[in-house]
Design a protein around this motif. Structure first.
Motif, PDB file in Angstrom:
ATOM      1  N   LEU A  75       0.882  -1.164   0.000  1.00 38.01           N
ATOM      2  CA  LEU A  75       0.000   0.000   0.000  1.00 38.01           C
ATOM      3  C   LEU A  75       0.919   1.212   0.000  1.00 38.01           C
ATOM      4  CD1 LEU A  75      -1.537  -2.388   1.650  1.00 38.01           C
ATOM      5  CD2 LEU A  75      -3.197  -0.600   2.034  1.00 38.01           C
ATOM      6  N   ASP A  76       0.897   1.972  -1.078  1.00 35.41           N
ATOM      7  CA  ASP A  76       1.867   3.047  -1.294  1.00 35.41           C
ATOM      8  C   ASP A  76       1.144   4.389  -1.414  1.00 35.41           C
ATOM      9  OD1 ASP A  76       4.399   4.202  -1.875  1.00 35.41           O
ATOM     10  OD2 ASP A  76       3.947   4.082  -4.021  1.00 35.41           O
ATOM     11  N   ARG A  77       1.293   5.227  -0.388  1.00 29.27           N
ATOM     12  CA  ARG A  77       0.625   6.523  -0.397  1.00 29.27           C
ATOM     13  C   ARG A  77       1.189   7.465  -1.447  1.00 29.27           C
ATOM     14  NH1 ARG A  77       1.340  11.405   1.204  1.00 29.27           N
ATOM     15  NH2 ARG A  77       3.193  10.959   2.389  1.00 29.27           N
ATOM     16  N   PRO A  78       2.519   7.641  -1.571  1.00 27.79           N
ATOM     17  CA  PRO A  78       3.029   8.562  -2.600  1.00 27.79           C
ATOM     18  C   PRO A  78       2.632   8.152  -4.021  1.00 27.79           C
ATOM     19  CG  PRO A  78       4.754   8.096  -1.009  1.00 27.79           C
ATOM     20  CD  PRO A  78       3.616   7.175  -0.697  1.00 27.79           C
ATOM     21  N   GLY A  79       2.611   6.867  -4.295  1.00 22.46           N
ATOM     22  CA  GLY A  79       2.229   6.382  -5.625  1.00 22.46           C
ATOM     23  C   GLY A  79       0.728   6.243  -5.787  1.00 22.46           C
ATOM     24  N   GLY A  80      -0.014   6.314  -4.680  1.00 22.85           N
ATOM     25  CA  GLY A  80      -1.466   6.178  -4.730  1.00 22.85           C
ATOM     26  C   GLY A  80      -1.925   4.816  -5.213  1.00 22.85           C
ATOM     27  N   SER A  81      -1.186   3.757  -4.828  1.00 16.32           N
ATOM     28  CA  SER A  81      -1.498   2.441  -5.371  1.00 16.32           C
ATOM     29  C   SER A  81      -1.523   1.358  -4.299  1.00 16.32           C
ATOM     30  CB  SER A  81      -0.473   2.056  -6.436  1.00 16.32           C
ATOM     31  OG  SER A  81       0.810   1.937  -5.856  1.00 16.32           O
ATOM     32  N   VAL A  82      -2.222   0.296  -4.642  1.00 15.75           N
ATOM     33  CA  VAL A  82      -2.209  -0.952  -3.889  1.00 15.75           C
ATOM     34  C   VAL A  82      -1.722  -2.002  -4.877  1.00 15.75           C
ATOM     35  CG1 VAL A  82      -3.571  -2.679  -2.673  1.00 15.75           C
ATOM     36  CG2 VAL A  82      -4.178  -0.268  -2.471  1.00 15.75           C
ATOM     37  N   VAL A  83      -0.598  -2.632  -4.579  1.00 13.27           N
ATOM     38  CA  VAL A  83      -0.008  -3.624  -5.480  1.00 13.27           C
ATOM     39  C   VAL A  83      -0.006  -4.975  -4.775  1.00 13.27           C
ATOM     40  CG1 VAL A  83       2.041  -4.280  -6.794  1.00 13.27           C
ATOM     41  CG2 VAL A  83       1.457  -1.862  -6.534  1.00 13.27           C
ATOM     42  N   ILE A  84      -0.535  -5.988  -5.451  1.00 16.84           N
ATOM     43  CA  ILE A  84      -0.508  -7.354  -4.938  1.00 16.84           C
ATOM     44  C   ILE A  84       0.362  -8.170  -5.883  1.00 16.84           C
ATOM     45  CG2 ILE A  84      -1.856  -9.397  -4.313  1.00 16.84           C
ATOM     46  CD1 ILE A  84      -4.271  -7.500  -3.967  1.00 16.84           C
ATOM     47  N   ARG A  85       1.488  -8.654  -5.370  1.00  8.77           N
ATOM     48  CA  ARG A  85       2.426  -9.458  -6.164  1.00  8.77           C
ATOM     49  C   ARG A  85       2.373 -10.900  -5.679  1.00  8.77           C
ATOM     50  NH1 ARG A  85       7.694  -5.631  -5.311  1.00  8.77           N
ATOM     51  NH2 ARG A  85       6.970  -3.849  -6.521  1.00  8.77           N
ATOM     52  N   ARG A  86       2.304 -11.817  -6.621  1.00  9.96           N
ATOM     53  CA  ARG A  86       2.315 -13.248  -6.304  1.00  9.96           C
ATOM     54  C   ARG A  86       3.367 -13.912  -7.180  1.00  9.96           C
ATOM     55  NH1 ARG A  86      -3.299 -12.172  -5.732  1.00  9.96           N
ATOM     56  NH2 ARG A  86      -4.013 -12.788  -3.668  1.00  9.96           N
TER      57      ARG A  86
END
Length: 171
Positions: A75-86
């Protein structure tokens, strides 16, 4: 799954199943080694040796491929993203959502009955209210016992308001 970073800018959750991976490699080596040892004896042990090495080692390799998966949620506030890596033996996948679409995290539960006993298992899910990916997104595929899922959902929910407050102050 554990929290590897918790700052106002980023929350990173990570699951690397080292223990099960090491146990399965040990399982494969034991069966393959026993099978090869039987093969080296020759005679009547050739067929059982082949079965031991191929079936026992093959079952361990199949289990390794199916169950050993690395999962990372960022969960990245500066990038404004939620990334799920599998990542697994079969490949790598990455799913990205807008942080603004993330409403909160919840715990999803399932109950099973076996031999007269009831068992409840849990997993954390991300709830997205907006965007093309609106809905419930499991952080991990497997359900587990204990309070781990609740702990992760609480950490995500505690981080989200702090993230929103940081954005308001930076504007």
């Amino acid at each position: 799954m554990k929290i590897t970073r918790n700052t106002p800018e980023q929350l990173i959750l990570s699951d690397t199943p080292w223990l099960i991976g090491i146990m399965l490699v040990f399982f494969i080596l034991v069966f393959a080694g026993a099978g090869l040892g039987m093969l080296s004896q020759g005679g009547d042990l050739i067929l059982p040796g082949l079965v031991f090495a191929l079936v026992g080692g093959g079952m361990g390799a199949l289990a390794f491929c199916l169950f050993v998966r690395r999962v990372q949620v960022i969960l990245d506030r500066p990038g404004g993203s939620v990334v799920i890596r599998r990542q697994s033996v079969f490949g790598y996948s990455k799913v990205e959502h807008h942080l603004a679409d993330l409403s909160h995290a919840e715990v999803e539960s399932t109950t099973s009955r076996r031999e007269g006993r009831t068992r409840t298992l849990h997993r954390p899910v991300l709830v997205l209210d907006g965007g093309m990916s609106a809905g419930r997104h499991p952080v991990v595929e497997a359900y587990t016992s204990g309070r781990g899922a609740q702990h992760l959902a609480e950490a995500i929910n505690a981080w989200l308001p702090a993230s929103e407050q940081m954005q308001e102050h930076s504007q």
